[in-house]
Design a protein around this motif. Structure first.
Motif, PDB file in Angstrom:
ATOM      1  N   GLN A 171       0.826  -1.209   0.000  1.00  0.00           N
ATOM      2  CA  GLN A 171       0.000   0.000   0.000  1.00  0.00           C
ATOM      3  C   GLN A 171       0.856   1.252   0.000  1.00  0.00           C
ATOM      4  OE1 GLN A 171      -0.658   2.533   2.378  1.00  0.00           O
ATOM      5  NE2 GLN A 171       0.731   1.687   3.909  1.00  0.00           N
ATOM      6  N   LEU A 189       2.138   1.747  -3.580  1.00  0.00           N
ATOM      7  CA  LEU A 189       1.072   2.160  -4.498  1.00  0.00           C
ATOM      8  C   LEU A 189       0.636   3.601  -4.267  1.00  0.00           C
ATOM      9  CD1 LEU A 189      -1.102  -1.062  -4.367  1.00  0.00           C
ATOM     10  CD2 LEU A 189       0.057  -0.166  -6.395  1.00  0.00           C
ATOM     11  N   SER A 220      -2.962  -2.089  -9.876  1.00  0.00           N
ATOM     12  CA  SER A 220      -2.205  -3.302  -9.604  1.00  0.00           C
ATOM     13  C   SER A 220      -3.159  -4.489  -9.443  1.00  0.00           C
ATOM     14  CB  SER A 220      -1.375  -3.112  -8.334  1.00  0.00           C
ATOM     15  OG  SER A 220      -0.585  -4.247  -8.087  1.00  0.00           O
ATOM     16  N   THR A 222      -1.529   4.458 -10.507  1.00  0.00           N
ATOM     17  CA  THR A 222      -1.346   3.129 -11.072  1.00  0.00           C
ATOM     18  C   THR A 222      -2.461   2.170 -10.659  1.00  0.00           C
ATOM     19  OG1 THR A 222       0.263   1.343 -11.359  1.00  0.00           O
ATOM     20  CG2 THR A 222       0.076   2.264  -9.153  1.00  0.00           C
ATOM     21  N   ALA A 225      -4.674   3.047  -7.550  1.00  0.00           N
ATOM     22  CA  ALA A 225      -4.165   4.195  -6.805  1.00  0.00           C
ATOM     23  C   ALA A 225      -4.217   5.408  -7.733  1.00  0.00           C
ATOM     24  CB  ALA A 225      -2.739   3.927  -6.334  1.00  0.00           C
TER      25      ALA A 225
END
Length: 129
Positions: free
Chosen positions: A35, A38, A69, A67, A64
Motif C-alpha cells: 500500500q 502504491l 495493480s 497506477t 491508486a
C-alpha cells in the motif's frame, strides 16, 4: 514497515490470515509495503466473489492515483466475500492494511497450503532486496 508475525505472505505482496473460529476460512489483503508503494488507493475491484480460484490467479485489482495493480490468490480456494466497506472507503487499506483493510474472505481448499507461503522474516528479507 509493519509486517505482523502471525500472517503469511507472497512475493506479490498479499497476506493471508486464518479466521479464528471459522475452520478453513482466511482473510486476504495487501501488505503495508504494497500500500505504501502504491500510494493513496482510490478504488478496489473484486469481481471473483463466489468463484473458485487457483493459487496465482488474479482475484481483483486496486487502483491508486497513479497506477493499477492486480491482486493474486496466495492459495487455492473459493472467494466467499468481499470487504464491502472498501467500496466507499478504499483508503482503509492505506490506513489499516492488516485488520479493517482486508480485501476478500476465502474458503480454503487445503489450509496446509498456507504453510508454504513466506513467514514475516522471509517477507521482510524479500522486500529489503
Amino acid at each position: 514497515m509493519n509486517i505482523p508475525e502471525s500472517l503469511r505472505y507472497t512475493e506479490d505482496h498479499e497476506w493471508i490470515k486464518p479466521v479464528e473460529g471459522e475452520e478453513g476460512m482466511a482473510l486476504i489483503g495487501i501488505t503495508d509495503y504494497a500500500q505504501s508503494e502504491l500510494g493513496d488507493l482510490v478504488y478496489v475491484e473484486v469481481e471473483t466473489e463466489g468463484g473458485q480460484l487457483s493459487k496465482g490467479e488474479i482475484f481483483g485489482s486496486v487502483e491508486a492515483v497513479k497506477t493499477t495493480s492486480d491482486l493474486y490468490m496466495p492459495i487455492t480456494g473459493e472467494v466467499v466475500s468481499f470487504n464491502a466497506e472498501l467500496e466507499d472507503a478504499p483508503e482503509t487499506i492505506n490506513e489499516d492494511p492488516y485488520e479493517k483493510g482486508w480485501i476478500i474472505k476465502v474458503k480454503l481448499d487445503d489450509p496446509a497450503e498456507i504453510e508454504g507461503l513466506m513467514s514475516a522474516a522471509e517477507y521482510a528479507e524479500a522486500i529489503a532486496q
